[in-house]
Design an enzyme around this catalytic site. Structure first.
Site, PDB file in Angstrom:
ATOM      1  N   ASP A   1       0.786  -0.879  -0.200  1.00 43.42           N
ATOM      2  CA  ASP A   1       0.094  -0.121   0.531  1.00 43.42           C
ATOM      3  C   ASP A   1       0.519   1.555  -0.086  1.00 43.42           C
ATOM      4  O   ASP A   1       2.200   1.275   0.383  1.00 43.42           O
ATOM      5  CB  ASP A   1      -0.706  -0.237   1.653  1.00 43.42           C
ATOM      6  CG  ASP A   1      -1.796   1.182   1.169  1.00 43.42           C
ATOM      7  OD1 ASP A   1      -1.962   1.765  -0.025  1.00 43.42           O
ATOM      8  OD2 ASP A   1      -2.295   1.897   2.329  1.00 43.42           O
TER       9      ASP A   1
ATOM     10  N   ASP B   1      -0.971   5.014   1.143  1.00 43.02           N
ATOM     11  CA  ASP B   1      -0.453   6.338   1.825  1.00 43.02           C
ATOM     12  C   ASP B   1      -0.795   5.676   3.361  1.00 43.02           C
ATOM     13  O   ASP B   1      -1.498   4.660   3.124  1.00 43.02           O
ATOM     14  CB  ASP B   1      -1.858   7.004   1.623  1.00 43.02           C
ATOM     15  CG  ASP B   1      -2.502   7.766   2.185  1.00 43.02           C
ATOM     16  OD1 ASP B   1      -1.105   8.366   2.536  1.00 43.02           O
ATOM     17  OD2 ASP B   1      -3.597   8.795   1.929  1.00 43.02           O
TER      18      ASP B   1
END
Length: 256
Positions: free
Chosen positions: A7, A9
């Protein structure tokens, strides 16, 4: 060799701030030729936008192929379901661009789908239009289920979830979510780097999307505590990640 799907953020950056150790983590992946992909539920930006964002934060050496967004996954999914379809879009230019790339056109009269991503421009007129079209028969698609996103100041801000909830409340119809934790997005992502589940580590900061999605796809999972989830919150879930790290700075690829 281990492959990494990570991922962004809350893992690599928070808002517009690079997380400490993230640059070294990326350099390690590049130096060791580790197959990797940054997989984000963000449907607002294109891979080019994300590449340039990291460059603005001082991270160089990445290519557009290293990024895969929920907008791309949504577009690929819809193209596989119905070629050359039409959609009414609540979202930003990044989502619209990806739909155009797979042969879709934008239609706010009688679209095949209502496609919803995060946007700060959401208003009552958009809600009214989406409700009208779904009630007429358009199928309801959400790019991801995220309720909140981490902001640079440490606070949490509304994501696409509240928009989806408003439309669902008004129509009584649930959206089909393409992004994490849907294994479809994970499957498409793995194909991008020719990875196999048993040799892939999913790195994320959310138990309900990153970790759940990784588990559903048969991957090993690593939760980092630099984003949305803290250690106390883990106890509220009926499943566990394989590993827990304070941040990606603590991940040593040679140990996998």
């Amino acid at each position: 060799m281990i492959s990494i799907i990570s991922d962004m953020d809350g893992v690599i950056y928070r808002g517009n701030n690079l997380i400490e150790g993230a640059e070294d983590f990326i350099r390690m992946l590049l130096y060791k030729n580790v197959p990797f992909l940054f997989l984000t539920n963000n449907a607002e930006q294109t891979p080019r936008d994300l590449k340039r964002k990291l460059e603005s934060l001082g991270v160089n050496g990445l290519e557009e192929k290293h990024f895969f967004t929920a907008a791309q996954a949504t577009a690929i999914f819809l193209q596989r379901q119905l070629e050359n379809g039409t959609a009414y879009v609540i979202g930003t230019g990044g989502l619209v661009s990806e739909l155009y790339n797979v042969g879709y056109s934008i239609n706010d009269v009688n679209p095949d789908y209502v496609v919803v991503g995060k946007t700060s421009a959401f208003n009552f007129d958009m809600l009214q239009k989406a409700v009208h079209l779904i009630n007429k028969g358009a199928r309801f698609i959400g790019c991801n289920p995220d309720i909140v996103d981490p902001a640079p100041n440490g606070e949490l801000i509304p994501a696409v979830g509240p928009i989806l909830a408003a439309i669902e409340t008004a129509t009584g119809k649930k959206p089909y979510i393409v992004g994490k934790p849907n294994p479809i997005m994970m499957s498409i992502a793995k194909n991008q780097i020719n990875a196999h589940s048993e040799n892939t580590l999913m790195v994320g900061d959310r138990m309900d999307t990153d970790i759940l999605g990784g588990l559903g796809a048969g991957m090993k999972t690593a939760l980092v505590l630099s984003g949305v989830t803290n250690r106390e919150m883990i106890e509220g879930f009926p499943y566990r990640p394989n590993y827990i790290f304070n941040s990606v700075a603590d991940i040593n690829i040679d140990k996998f």
